[in-house]
Design a protein around this motif. Structure first.
Motif, short mmCIF file in Angstrom:
data_model
loop_
_atom_site.label_atom_id
_atom_site.label_comp_id
_atom_site.label_asym_id
_atom_site.label_seq_id
_atom_site.Cartn_x
_atom_site.Cartn_y
_atom_site.Cartn_z
N VAL A 1 4.94 45.67 0.09
CA VAL A 1 6.27 45.97 -0.17
C VAL A 1 6.46 47.17 -1.10
CG1 VAL A 1 6.64 43.46 0.02
CG2 VAL A 1 6.07 44.41 -2.32
N GLY A 2 5.39 47.83 -1.61
CA GLY A 2 5.54 48.99 -2.35
C GLY A 2 5.52 48.53 -3.94
N PRO A 3 5.19 49.70 -4.84
CA PRO A 3 5.12 49.32 -6.20
C PRO A 3 6.56 48.76 -6.86
CG PRO A 3 4.16 51.38 -5.56
CD PRO A 3 5.09 50.89 -4.38
N ALA A 4 7.60 49.38 -6.31
CA ALA A 4 8.88 49.06 -7.03
C ALA A 4 9.08 47.44 -6.59
CB ALA A 4 10.07 49.74 -6.69
N THR A 5 9.15 47.07 -5.54
CA THR A 5 9.44 45.54 -5.20
C THR A 5 8.22 44.63 -5.78
OG1 THR A 5 10.55 46.12 -3.33
CG2 THR A 5 9.81 43.77 -3.35
N THR A 6 6.89 45.18 -5.90
CA THR A 6 5.74 44.25 -6.58
C THR A 6 6.22 44.14 -8.06
OG1 THR A 6 4.24 45.18 -5.05
CG2 THR A 6 3.49 44.39 -7.06
N LYS A 7 6.59 45.26 -8.74
CA LYS A 7 7.15 45.03 -9.95
C LYS A 7 8.23 44.15 -10.26
CE LYS A 7 5.33 49.67 -11.00
NZ LYS A 7 5.51 50.89 -11.33
N TYR A 8 9.32 44.23 -9.38
CA TYR A 8 10.49 43.31 -9.36
C TYR A 8 10.18 42.04 -9.28
CZ TYR A 8 14.75 41.13 -8.19
OH TYR A 8 15.97 40.19 -8.08
N LEU A 9 9.25 41.73 -8.18
CA LEU A 9 8.70 40.08 -8.15
C LEU A 9 7.84 39.78 -9.13
CD1 LEU A 9 8.00 40.54 -4.28
CD2 LEU A 9 9.65 39.14 -5.22
N LEU A 10 6.98 40.54 -9.88
CA LEU A 10 5.98 40.15 -10.92
C LEU A 10 6.87 40.11 -12.17
CD1 LEU A 10 2.84 41.66 -9.56
CD2 LEU A 10 3.19 39.25 -9.92
N PHE A 11 7.50 41.14 -12.64
CA PHE A 11 8.11 41.13 -13.75
C PHE A 11 9.33 40.09 -14.02
CE2 PHE A 11 7.97 46.18 -14.49
CZ PHE A 11 6.53 45.97 -14.46
N SER A 12 9.98 39.74 -12.87
CA SER A 12 11.03 38.63 -12.86
C SER A 12 10.75 37.34 -12.71
CB SER A 12 12.29 39.16 -12.27
OG SER A 12 11.94 38.99 -10.48
N GLY A 13 9.83 37.29 -11.74
CA GLY A 13 9.47 35.73 -11.17
C GLY A 13 10.83 35.26 -10.22
N GLU A 14 11.93 36.13 -10.10
CA GLU A 14 12.88 35.60 -9.10
C GLU A 14 12.75 35.51 -7.70
OE1 GLU A 14 16.16 38.03 -10.09
OE2 GLU A 14 16.82 37.04 -11.97
N LEU A 15 13.14 34.51 -7.03
CA LEU A 15 13.03 34.47 -5.73
C LEU A 15 13.97 35.46 -4.89
CD1 LEU A 15 12.89 30.49 -5.46
CD2 LEU A 15 11.20 32.02 -6.15
N ILE A 16 13.44 35.75 -3.88
CA ILE A 16 14.09 36.53 -2.94
C ILE A 16 14.38 35.86 -1.59
CG2 ILE A 16 13.60 38.90 -3.90
CD1 ILE A 16 11.70 39.28 -1.59
N ASN A 17 15.56 36.26 -0.87
CA ASN A 17 15.79 35.41 0.48
C ASN A 17 14.76 36.23 1.51
OD1 ASN A 17 17.27 37.70 1.23
ND2 ASN A 17 19.19 36.73 0.70
N ALA A 18 14.98 35.52 2.60
CA ALA A 18 14.18 35.98 3.88
C ALA A 18 14.85 37.50 4.30
CB ALA A 18 14.26 34.97 5.13
N GLU A 19 16.08 37.77 4.34
CA GLU A 19 16.44 38.93 4.74
C GLU A 19 16.16 40.05 3.69
OE1 GLU A 19 18.20 35.95 4.29
OE2 GLU A 19 18.42 35.86 6.80
N ARG A 20 15.95 39.96 2.57
CA ARG A 20 15.59 40.83 1.56
C ARG A 20 13.89 40.95 1.88
NH1 ARG A 20 16.32 41.66 -4.95
NH2 ARG A 20 15.31 43.53 -5.26
N ALA A 21 13.28 40.22 1.94
CA ALA A 21 11.73 40.11 2.37
C ALA A 21 11.59 40.95 3.48
CB ALA A 21 11.40 38.68 2.41
N LEU A 22 12.37 40.88 4.67
CA LEU A 22 12.49 41.64 5.82
C LEU A 22 12.37 42.98 5.53
CD1 LEU A 22 11.95 41.38 9.00
CD2 LEU A 22 14.57 41.23 8.88
N ARG A 23 13.56 43.18 4.84
CA ARG A 23 13.82 44.80 4.49
C ARG A 23 12.72 45.42 3.49
NH1 ARG A 23 18.82 42.76 2.91
NH2 ARG A 23 18.37 43.25 0.49
N THR A 24 12.05 44.59 2.85
CA THR A 24 10.86 45.18 2.10
C THR A 24 9.62 45.18 2.74
OG1 THR A 24 10.45 42.80 0.82
CG2 THR A 24 12.27 44.45 -0.22
N GLY A 25 9.40 44.59 3.90
CA GLY A 25 8.26 44.45 4.69
C GLY A 25 7.50 43.35 4.13
#
Length: 247
Positions: A147-171
């Motif tokens: 998913v790239g460094p930016a999305t990895t940091k978003y997920l790990l820094f926040s712990g927030e959930l993302i929906n399937a559509e965003r998961a698809l966009r990020t790879g």
């Protein structure tokens, strides 16, 4: 019912089911520990040409069973990393089929698969920051490769959930489908996988995962396999190929 890993093989596709419905298929220490030897068994089976990983019921995996972290938080993490690495090293194509929540260790397992199909409404997250846990370096690198460094940091820094559509966009996932479409798509796609050359798939998997020292090995395998001759003959004769090379 006791938490367990269920599995079966149908039409050359092994299906492994994470089964702990009382806790949304959260992984216990025993489940983490049981996954590598199960994968070894399935990898050695010549009748298995692809593997599907999914969860029981309407969810994939809610992560690690938090109760197992209370006494020795480092031990379950080590087990999880070994399970993740065993899944990533499985020599045949792997597909995570995600319904509902795919959180923490669930995302860790899904990311270790080659491909990920998700149901509309699925949710993904990596939540160690909620528990003060350092996410493993190997798992962080694998996630960043997807998913790239930016999305990895978003997920790990926040712990927030993302929906399937965003998961698809990020790879993070490859396809998102409605529930009934997912039920049809998985067997359809796995039929495609098992019909293709396992030689091509095994080499491509190594190369895509960054292995750079095996070109001569795979060239030798190709020369002695008969796969290319069969593929060309099948094309010219207008029939489906019958590839026989196995890992």
């Amino acid at each position: 019912m006791e938490p367990e890993l269920l599995y079966g093989v149908t039409d050359q596709v092994a299906t492994v089911v994470l089964h702990h419905p009382a806790k949304r298929n959260a992984m216990t220490a025993a489940m983490w520990a049981g996954l590598p030897p199960l994968l070894d068994t399935l990898a050695a089976d010549p009748g298995v040409r692809a593997l599907v990983l999914t969860g029981a019921g309407g969810t994939f995996c809610a992560g690690a069973d938090i109760s197992t972290l209370q006494e020795a938080p480092e031990a379950p993490q080590a087990l999880a990393v070994r399970a993740e690495e065993a899944l990533a090293a499985f020599p045949k194509p792997t597909l995570a089929v995600v319904r509902g929540h795919c959180v923490g260790g669930g995302t860790q397992l899904a990311a270790a698969c080659d491909l990920r199909f998700a149901e509309e409404g699925a949710l993904f997250g990596v939540t160690p920051a909620k528990l003060g846990i350092v996410y493993p370096s190997s798992s962080t690198r694998r996630l960043a490769a997807l998913v790239g460094p930016a999305t990895t940091k978003y997920l790990l820094f926040s712990g927030e959930l993302i929906n399937a559509e965003r998961a698809l966009r990020t790879g993070l996932v490859d396809e998102v489908l409605a529930a009934e479409e997912l039920d049809e798509r998985v067997p359809e796609f796995t039929r495609v996988l098992v019909s293709r050359s396992q030689l091509t798939q095994a080499a491509a998997k190594e190369f895509a995962n960054g292995r750079t020292d095996r070109d001569s090995h795979w060239a030798a395998q190709a020369r002695g396999s008969g796969e290319t001759a069969e593929g060309v003959a099948a094309f010219l004769e207008g029939r489906g190929p019958r590839f026989t090379w196995t890992v």
